[in-house]
Write a protein that holds these residues in place. Structure first.
Motif, mmCIF file in Angstrom:
data_model
loop_
_atom_site.group_PDB
_atom_site.id
_atom_site.type_symbol
_atom_site.label_atom_id
_atom_site.label_comp_id
_atom_site.label_asym_id
_atom_site.label_seq_id
_atom_site.Cartn_x
_atom_site.Cartn_y
_atom_site.Cartn_z
ATOM 1 N N THR A 311 40.031 29.187 34.345
ATOM 2 C CA THR A 311 41.561 30.068 34.463
ATOM 3 C C THR A 311 41.631 31.548 33.401
ATOM 4 N N LEU A 312 42.236 32.831 34.251
ATOM 5 C CA LEU A 312 41.649 34.423 34.006
ATOM 6 C C LEU A 312 43.410 34.424 33.661
ATOM 7 N N HIS A 313 42.756 36.208 32.895
ATOM 8 C CA HIS A 313 44.475 36.042 32.575
ATOM 9 C C HIS A 313 44.482 37.538 34.078
ATOM 10 N N PRO A 314 45.429 37.699 34.526
ATOM 11 C CA PRO A 314 45.761 38.320 36.603
ATOM 12 C C PRO A 314 45.135 39.645 35.709
ATOM 13 N N ILE A 315 44.988 40.165 34.975
ATOM 14 C CA ILE A 315 44.461 42.118 34.307
ATOM 15 C C ILE A 315 43.426 41.815 35.816
ATOM 16 N N ALA A 316 43.129 42.792 36.710
ATOM 17 C CA ALA A 316 41.822 42.982 37.504
ATOM 18 C C ALA A 316 42.202 41.607 38.542
ATOM 19 N N GLY A 317 42.846 41.045 39.003
ATOM 20 C CA GLY A 317 43.149 40.441 39.457
ATOM 21 C C GLY A 317 41.797 39.982 39.955
ATOM 22 N N GLN A 318 40.451 38.770 39.397
ATOM 23 C CA GLN A 318 39.512 38.098 39.581
ATOM 24 C C GLN A 318 40.008 37.011 39.510
ATOM 25 N N GLY A 319 40.583 36.150 39.382
ATOM 26 C CA GLY A 319 41.110 35.103 39.610
ATOM 27 C C GLY A 319 40.617 33.613 40.806
ATOM 28 N N PHE A 320 41.317 34.371 41.923
ATOM 29 C CA PHE A 320 40.789 33.499 42.788
ATOM 30 C C PHE A 320 39.242 33.939 43.141
ATOM 31 N N ASN A 321 39.034 35.661 43.222
ATOM 32 C CA ASN A 321 37.652 35.475 43.746
ATOM 33 C C ASN A 321 36.763 34.983 42.892
ATOM 34 N N LEU A 322 36.970 34.754 41.090
ATOM 35 C CA LEU A 322 36.108 34.258 41.007
ATOM 36 C C LEU A 322 35.863 32.851 41.341
ATOM 37 N N GLY A 323 36.563 32.018 41.544
ATOM 38 C CA GLY A 323 37.162 30.687 41.782
ATOM 39 C C GLY A 323 36.217 30.749 43.339
ATOM 40 N N LEU A 324 36.868 31.707 44.601
ATOM 41 C CA LEU A 324 35.641 31.894 45.775
ATOM 42 C C LEU A 324 34.459 31.551 45.216
ATOM 43 N N ARG A 325 34.068 32.037 44.605
ATOM 44 C CA ARG A 325 32.398 32.523 44.638
ATOM 45 C C ARG A 325 31.920 30.805 44.287
ATOM 46 N N ASP A 326 32.791 30.771 43.247
ATOM 47 C CA ASP A 326 32.266 29.259 43.253
ATOM 48 C C ASP A 326 32.368 28.344 44.266
ATOM 49 N N LEU A 327 33.492 28.119 45.098
ATOM 50 C CA LEU A 327 33.523 27.633 46.053
ATOM 51 C C LEU A 327 32.056 28.289 47.400
ATOM 52 N N VAL A 328 31.793 29.467 47.723
ATOM 53 C CA VAL A 328 30.527 29.703 47.446
ATOM 54 C C VAL A 328 28.899 29.171 48.081
ATOM 55 N N THR A 329 29.053 29.603 46.902
ATOM 56 C CA THR A 329 27.751 28.998 45.988
ATOM 57 C C THR A 329 27.939 27.124 46.062
ATOM 58 N N VAL A 330 28.611 26.497 45.914
ATOM 59 C CA VAL A 330 28.608 25.314 45.893
ATOM 60 C C VAL A 330 28.044 25.219 48.425
ATOM 61 N N LEU A 331 28.877 25.916 48.363
ATOM 62 C CA LEU A 331 28.421 25.584 49.876
ATOM 63 C C LEU A 331 26.508 25.823 50.313
ATOM 64 N N GLU A 332 26.464 26.956 49.474
ATOM 65 C CA GLU A 332 25.036 27.474 49.638
ATOM 66 C C GLU A 332 24.221 26.582 49.272
ATOM 67 N N THR A 333 24.461 25.326 48.291
ATOM 68 C CA THR A 333 23.607 24.426 47.482
ATOM 69 C C THR A 333 23.630 23.645 48.329
ATOM 70 N N LEU A 334 24.511 23.161 48.778
ATOM 71 C CA LEU A 334 25.002 21.573 49.885
ATOM 72 C C LEU A 334 24.226 22.064 51.351
#
Length: 423
Positions: A311-334
């Motif tokens: 979890t991140l500080h909301p400065i720069a609004g990167q929380g969901f965007n970092l998490g989405l990159r997690d999800l995309v990498t899961v799909l690419e790996t699977l």
């Protein structure tokens, strides 16, 4: 299409799954739909279930009054997954971002036009997004257990056995933990979570102004912490902005409790008049801010994703965007694993995912911590350095490119490749 599983139904039978997702907020719901899309693409049957404790039709802590900024690169990925069309009409485009340091000379701007883009990102309201995502899950083959909690997790070499609060029993070969910072999966698996307190809370509210925002987002650094305003759709003819105001805990509590007129006056004083005059404020919420980080977001047949992993500080609004990159990498790996009919929970799959995500996670977390520490104090060498840095970005536009690429989530691949694909 499978109907939502009745939370009152108690079964002694064990439902066998390929993949179980614990947590159905932004990360879990998006991942479930992404997996369903991948199964259709591969023409492979895939038994997926989502276990979610809260009904999004009622008060849901993951789909509450907050708004989030979905970066341009994240919008691209959601389009690729077929999810963005479900949400597109809910988005308000960010065309410009203005960054400034209150009381000092440092400021800079990022403009979508500079990068030949329609927008730098989109702002969406989580409550409305949650309803759309769960509606899509209900119209898919995904099995949804809601409201239901994970009560007991048992692990074997071949997979996991899950007992839910409604008595239902499930088994899966791969467990995806998307159940937030207080992850029940992490607690039961006794995995390490590092946490750092910022000594701040965020005051969240929707603000009405007397002039249109024209797609502008603002990030203003004050002596107490960052203050962000994101553009939202108009309501009753008034322009709206989503406020995130980081303050020391006691100050945040005081500000949240102020009468509306006093709250708006103090917000105006802290921010200034670049966005116009603040004329109204909606319901105010307050959240403590901290950094949490799993150094190793994998375990036996388990991947931790989104806020369960960090979890991140909301400065720069990167929380969901970092998490989405997690999800995309899961799909690419699977994808190649599922295409071959192999085991999605195999150790080599988990290690491949971890290796692919390690650098981006570490860099993003370090950058956010640097911004919070560097811009939330009045130590004069840091004040001079950060203001000079902002001015240099304004004076030398080419230096904005790597900053913008990271802010927009385009750094997973070469910018040239991704920009060409976005046209």
């Amino acid at each position: 299409m499978n109907p939502q599983v009745d939370a009152q139904a108690v079964s002694q039978e064990c439902t066998e799954l390929d993949i179980a997702i614990v947590g159905g907020a932004m990360a879990g719901a998006t991942l479930a739909l992404g997996l369903a899309s991948l199964a259709r693409k591969l023409s492979r049957p895939l038994k997926i279930a989502v276990i979610e404790a809260f009904d999004p039709a009622k008060q849901h802590p993951g789909f509450d009054a907050r708004s989030i900024a979905i970066a341009n690169g994240s919008v691209f990925e959601l389009k690729r997954l077929g999810i963005w069309p479900l949400l597109a009409d809910l988005g308000t485009a960010i065309t410009d971002i203005h960054v400034s340091d209150r009381g000092h000379f440092g400021m800079t701007e990022l403009n979508a036009e500079q990068f030949a883009l329609d927008s730098l990102g989109q702002v969406v309201e989580l409550e409305r997004v949650g309803q759309r995502l769960f509606s899509a899950i209900g119209n898919s083959d995904i099995q949804l257990y809601c409201p239901a909690r994970l009560e007991k997790l048992q692990t074997s070499a071949a997979g996991h056995s899950l007992t839910l609060s409604n008595g239902q029993r499930l088994s899966c070969r791969l467990l995806l933990a998307a159940d937030g910072v207080n992850s029940s999966v992490r607690a039961q698996q006794q995995q390490v979570l590092q946490q750092f307190e910022f000594g701040q809370s965020a005051v969240i509210a929707n603000i009405a102004t007397d002039k249109p925002h024209n797609g502008m987002a603002w990030e203003r650094f004050t002596e107490h912490g960052p203050l962000a305003l994101l553009p939202m759709g108009d309501s009753d003819g008034q322009a709206r902005l989503s406020l995130v105001w980081a303050l020391p805990h006691e100050e945040a509590e005081r500000v949240q409790a102020l009468p509306q007129a006093e709250f708006l006056q103090q917000l105006q004083q802290a921010f200034g008049y670049r966005a116009g005059r603040f004329v109204a404020v909606g319901e105010r919420h307050r959240y403590p801010l901290s950094l949490s980080y799993m150094p190793r977001p994998i375990y036996h047949r388990t991947l931790y994703l989104g806020n369960a992993a960090q979890t991140l500080h909301p400065i720069a609004g990167q929380g969901f965007n970092l998490g989405l990159r997690d999800l995309v990498t899961v799909l690419e790996t699977l994808e190649p694993v599922l295409a071959e009919g192999a085991d999605p929970g195999a150790a080599q799959v988990l290690h491949a995912y971890h290796a692919a995500r390690e650098q981006d996670r570490r860099q993003t977390i370090n950058n956010i911590e640097f911004l919070v520490r560097g811009f939330s104090n009045n130590y004069w060498p840091l004040v001079a350095g950060r203001n000079l840095g902002l001015r240099i970005l304004s004076w030398c536009p080419p230096l904005k490119t790597p900053v913008a690429h990271r802010a927009m989530g385009w750094h997973r691949q070469s910018a040239a490749c991704l920009f060409s694909r976005s046209q």
